[in-house]
Motif scaffolding. Structure first.
Motif, PDB file in Angstrom:
ATOM      1  N   GLY A 323      27.583  31.244  34.912  1.00  0.00           N
ATOM      2  CA  GLY A 323      28.565  31.320  35.983  1.00  0.00           C
ATOM      3  C   GLY A 323      29.298  32.636  35.907  1.00  0.00           C
ATOM      4  N   ARG A 324      29.638  33.168  37.052  1.00  0.00           N
ATOM      5  CA  ARG A 324      30.240  34.494  37.085  1.00  0.00           C
ATOM      6  C   ARG A 324      31.641  34.506  36.480  1.00  0.00           C
ATOM      7  N   ASN A 325      31.847  35.432  35.572  1.00  0.00           N
ATOM      8  CA  ASN A 325      33.192  35.718  35.073  1.00  0.00           C
ATOM      9  C   ASN A 325      33.838  36.708  36.032  1.00  0.00           C
ATOM     10  N   ASP A 326      34.956  36.351  36.577  1.00  0.00           N
ATOM     11  CA  ASP A 326      35.630  37.196  37.568  1.00  0.00           C
ATOM     12  C   ASP A 326      36.921  37.728  36.960  1.00  0.00           C
ATOM     13  N   TRP A 327      36.971  39.038  36.754  1.00  0.00           N
ATOM     14  CA  TRP A 327      38.134  39.651  36.108  1.00  0.00           C
ATOM     15  C   TRP A 327      39.193  40.137  37.103  1.00  0.00           C
ATOM     16  N   ARG A 328      38.933  39.977  38.406  1.00  0.00           N
ATOM     17  CA  ARG A 328      39.895  40.442  39.405  1.00  0.00           C
ATOM     18  C   ARG A 328      41.209  39.670  39.270  1.00  0.00           C
ATOM     19  N   GLU A 329      42.290  40.378  39.340  1.00  0.00           N
ATOM     20  CA  GLU A 329      43.607  39.771  39.134  1.00  0.00           C
ATOM     21  C   GLU A 329      43.834  38.599  40.073  1.00  0.00           C
ATOM     22  N   GLU A 330      43.435  38.751  41.323  1.00  0.00           N
ATOM     23  CA  GLU A 330      43.705  37.730  42.328  1.00  0.00           C
ATOM     24  C   GLU A 330      42.715  36.557  42.255  1.00  0.00           C
ATOM     25  N   PHE A 341      37.308  39.238  26.140  1.00  0.00           N
ATOM     26  CA  PHE A 341      37.391  40.474  25.362  1.00  0.00           C
ATOM     27  C   PHE A 341      36.898  41.682  26.155  1.00  0.00           C
ATOM     28  N   ILE A 342      36.579  41.470  27.437  1.00  0.00           N
ATOM     29  CA  ILE A 342      36.138  42.546  28.328  1.00  0.00           C
ATOM     30  C   ILE A 342      37.200  42.741  29.402  1.00  0.00           C
ATOM     31  N   GLU A 343      37.571  43.995  29.662  1.00  0.00           N
ATOM     32  CA  GLU A 343      38.598  44.290  30.662  1.00  0.00           C
ATOM     33  C   GLU A 343      38.146  45.456  31.542  1.00  0.00           C
ATOM     34  N   THR A 352      48.288  52.911  49.046  1.00  0.00           N
ATOM     35  CA  THR A 352      48.522  51.556  49.546  1.00  0.00           C
ATOM     36  C   THR A 352      48.714  50.533  48.427  1.00  0.00           C
ATOM     37  N   GLY A 353      48.288  50.866  47.217  1.00  0.00           N
ATOM     38  CA  GLY A 353      48.378  49.914  46.125  1.00  0.00           C
ATOM     39  C   GLY A 353      47.350  48.806  46.201  1.00  0.00           C
ATOM     40  N   GLU A 354      46.361  48.988  47.068  1.00  0.00           N
ATOM     41  CA  GLU A 354      45.341  47.960  47.256  1.00  0.00           C
ATOM     42  C   GLU A 354      44.039  48.348  46.563  1.00  0.00           C
ATOM     43  N   TYR A 355      43.255  47.331  46.257  1.00  0.00           N
ATOM     44  CA  TYR A 355      41.932  47.553  45.677  1.00  0.00           C
ATOM     45  C   TYR A 355      40.910  47.780  46.781  1.00  0.00           C
ATOM     46  N   LYS A 356      39.847  48.490  46.457  1.00  0.00           N
ATOM     47  CA  LYS A 356      38.743  48.677  47.396  1.00  0.00           C
ATOM     48  C   LYS A 356      37.626  47.707  47.030  1.00  0.00           C
ATOM     49  N   GLU A 357      37.224  46.897  47.995  1.00  0.00           N
ATOM     50  CA  GLU A 357      36.158  45.928  47.739  1.00  0.00           C
ATOM     51  C   GLU A 357      34.804  46.629  47.811  1.00  0.00           C
ATOM     52  N   VAL A 358      33.950  46.333  46.806  1.00  0.00           N
ATOM     53  CA  VAL A 358      32.642  46.960  46.735  1.00  0.00           C
ATOM     54  C   VAL A 358      31.575  45.909  46.404  1.00  0.00           C
ATOM     55  N   LEU A 422      30.226  40.946  44.695  1.00  0.00           N
ATOM     56  CA  LEU A 422      31.388  41.522  45.338  1.00  0.00           C
ATOM     57  C   LEU A 422      32.487  41.632  44.291  1.00  0.00           C
ATOM     58  N   ASP A 423      33.122  42.781  44.258  1.00  0.00           N
ATOM     59  CA  ASP A 423      34.132  43.018  43.230  1.00  0.00           C
ATOM     60  C   ASP A 423      35.066  44.103  43.731  1.00  0.00           C
ATOM     61  N   ASN A 424      36.125  44.345  42.989  1.00  0.00           N
ATOM     62  CA  ASN A 424      36.957  45.515  43.239  1.00  0.00           C
ATOM     63  C   ASN A 424      36.323  46.724  42.566  1.00  0.00           C
ATOM     64  N   PHE A 425      36.599  47.881  43.107  1.00  0.00           N
ATOM     65  CA  PHE A 425      36.057  49.115  42.543  1.00  0.00           C
ATOM     66  C   PHE A 425      36.591  49.314  41.129  1.00  0.00           C
ATOM     67  N   ILE A 426      35.670  49.595  40.194  1.00  0.00           N
ATOM     68  CA  ILE A 426      36.027  49.849  38.803  1.00  0.00           C
ATOM     69  C   ILE A 426      35.951  51.350  38.559  1.00  0.00           C
ATOM     70  N   THR A 427      36.982  51.886  37.943  1.00  0.00           N
ATOM     71  CA  THR A 427      36.981  53.304  37.592  1.00  0.00           C
ATOM     72  C   THR A 427      35.717  53.644  36.810  1.00  0.00           C
ATOM     73  N   VAL A 428      35.094  54.766  37.153  1.00  0.00           N
ATOM     74  CA  VAL A 428      33.854  55.164  36.484  1.00  0.00           C
ATOM     75  C   VAL A 428      34.119  56.369  35.582  1.00  0.00           C
ATOM     76  N   ASN A 429      33.333  56.466  34.547  1.00  0.00           N
ATOM     77  CA  ASN A 429      33.361  57.595  33.638  1.00  0.00           C
ATOM     78  C   ASN A 429      31.930  58.094  33.535  1.00  0.00           C
TER      79      ASN A 429
END
Length: 575
Positions: A323-330, A341-343, A352-358, A422-429
């Motif tokens: 089952g999907r682990n969903d880390w989105r705050e909302e 242990f994953i963040e 805007t203070g909003e997340y971008k859905e991707v 579907l998730d919020n955009f995660i900062t990439v490195n």
């Protein structure tokens, strides 16, 4: 002349060196030691525990980075990148530190054993037991790094040089070469059995104890128990026997699910599941340690840490299997407790203070790489736009796979069907989404303080499960496996365990449970497995390391070979 007892150490500078570890002591008068044995013994043994702190850092990297739980965002000039790339060299500073600190601990504990007689008091016997445990621990971690897996010709394959304490005659010294893997394991077991006999006082999980000895012996015999296809039932039974001693003692307990999800935040002394850990404290772990320590590579917390190494796509997929682990705050929903242990580092729009859905998926090409395609919703229709450069986009319609968990697939123009979420955009490195790992951080505070766990009750249950499976007792193996499985996944119990699926399910649970504890690569090879990393990252994504590959073991540090007073045989440089 008054006799001096020098606590000389086996380091790469050799026995002739004056570079004797002087913290917390350098040399001591024999008469002084005999007149006040408690004070000096305490100092000497504390010095041995101190060596474990220096040893534990490269120990972790050598065991974990060679596995498939992590992905690094780019190449590195640091010696640890050899563990990831499998481009082995004998001149690796990290392995040198691993060797030096470990043999210092061996030398210091051996000197205590040689200098203090048993039977003087329960306290002295207990301290001697601690020494035997530390020495056995060091040889075990050495032989699994530098010696081939036990099932593979242990009588002829080389293990470790057995050098215990400071020789009396240093001039003209000629030490013996490495003994076989079998002989090394015999020495480990003898030390640990002796430790068990002497240890009668439990001072908690940051000191050696009878429980720590039994937990380690359950793992040692598991490593000797052969593969699932060709088990050694004698050693499998011994692994069960020693696991029984730990589990049935009542001295340790599994944390319940909610507390287990905070395992990393508890000090060892306040964690009933921890059996033995290398204690670190904030006053000695500060400044650059938060960047250059183990946790600093896995995450940036409060502005501290490089955060350049993340949970691999392979590990994320294992976490999401039931089952999907969903880390989105909302929509935060942890299905597998180990996902706590994953963040991911979700990025908000600065204005805007909003997340971008991707729509995030892994795309094939010359290498595998993540795509986070911006989502557009129009009624019940969901599309995503993949940026192909120069402000041009390809648009795809998402087809539900599991709409409740927001898992979808697209038919890509490259001919492949890709499944993603579907998730919020995660900062990439460097193109890699930052799935930070916090299992080696946040002990008691918001930082990277971490006391490396050597043994805990969760592992002992898994040791016994595997040993039972190798004995053909699949019912008992299933009960132990589900003890760990259902702690993390509500209603996640496996229905059955058989000869055909036991290896797969037990190994998967060990990977999930013991991730980021420096066990994974050794677990793969000791059971005759092949390590693969077909997921995004700067590693070689096509490399498959078979259990017969010469790179399964590390080279003995060249500095150690050059300084060794005698022949010290190097590991093979090719198959």
């Amino acid at each position: 002349m008054k006799k001096k007892i020098f606590i000389a150490l086996l380091v790469t500078a050799g026995f002739a060196s004056c570079d004797i570890d002087r913290a917390p002591y350098g040399s001591m008068d024999a008469d002084d030691i005999m007149n006040d044995p408690d004070t000096y013994m305490e100092s000497m043994i504390n010095g041995s525990y101190a060596q474990l702190k220096a040893w534990s850092d490269p120990m972790h990297r050598a065991g974990e980075y060679a596995g498939d739980n992590i992905a690094i965002r780019g190449t590195s000039t640091d010696a640890f990148f050899e563990f990831i790339s499998y481009n082995r060299t004998p001149n690796n500073g990290r392995l040198n530190q691993f060797w030096n600190a470990g043999y210092k601990a061996i030398a210091q504990t051996s000197n205590v054993i040689d200098m203090f007689a048993e039977g003087q008091s329960e306290e002295i016997d207990n301290r001697l037991g601690e020494c035997y445990y530390i020495r056995g621990l060091m040889y075990f971690y050495f032989v699994r790094a530098y010696g081939r897996p036990y099932y593979d010709n242990p009588e002829t394959n080389l293990g470790m040089p057995i050098v215990n304490g400071t020789p009396e005659d240093i001039p003209g010294l000629e030490l013996d070469d490495r003994v076989s893997v079998v002989e090394t394991y015999k020495h480990i077991i003898a030390d640990l059995e002796k430790a068990a006999a002497l240890l009668t006082i439990d001072n908690g999980p940051v000191y050696a104890s009878k429980g720590a000895v039994y937990a380690l012996l359950s793992r040692v015999y598991l490593y000797m128990s052969g593969t699932y296809e060709a088990p050694n039932t004698q050693y499998a039974q011994l692994a069960v026997d020693y696991a029984d001693k730990v589990i049935n003692s009542g001295d340790y307990s599994l944390l319940p699910r909610e507390r287990f999800m905070q395992y990393n935040t508890y000090t060892p002394e306040n964690n009933p599941e921890t059996i033995f850990a290398v204690k670190r404290i904030a006053s000695e772990f500060s400044g650059d340690d938060h960047f250059y320590g183990v946790g600093g590579m896995y995450a940036n917390i409060g502005g501290q840490g490089w955060g350049e190494m993340y949970a691999s796509a392979k590990y994320i997929d294992l976490l999401n299997e039931t089952g999907r682990n969903d880390w989105r705050e909302e929509k935060y929903n942890i299905v597998d407790a180990r996902a706590a242990f994953i963040e991911p580092t979700y990025s908000k729009n600065a204005n805007t203070g909003e997340y971008k859905e991707v729509f995030r998926f892994i795309k094939k090409g010359s290498t595998l790489h993540y795509i986070q395609a911006e989502v557009v919703r129009n009624g019940s229709t969901i599309t995503c736009r993949e940026n192909i450069g120069d402000d041009k986009y390809d648009t795809y319609t998402l087809t539900p796979v599991n709409a409740e968990q927001e898992t979808y697939r697209i038919q890509h123009k490259d001919g492949n069907t890709y499944t993603g979420v579907l998730d919020n955009f995660i900062t990439v490195n460097n193109g890699l989404p930052q799935f930070f790992i916090t299992k080696a951080s946040r002990e008691g505070e918001e930082s990277h303080l971490h006391s490396p766990v050597i043994s805990r009750l969760g592992e002992v249950y898994l040791n016994r499960a595997e040993a039972y499976a190798k004995l053909g007792n699949y019912g008992a193996a299933l009960a132990d496996l589900n003890e760990i499985r259902t702690r993390s996944i509500v209603d996640g119990a496996y229905g059955s365990l058989t000869a055909s699926n036991a290896g797969t399910l037990i190994d998967k649970e060990r990977q999930l449970e013991l991730a980021f504890q420096a066990e994974r690569s050794y677990d793969v090879y000791r059971n005759g497995g092949t390590l693969t990393r077909h997921y995004p990252g700067a590693h070689n994504q096509t490399l498959e390391v078979t259990p017969t590959d010469y790179r399964v073991v590390y080279y003995i540090p060249e500095d150690a070979i050059n300084a060794y007073p005698g022949k010290l045989t190097q590991n093979p440089t090719s198959n």
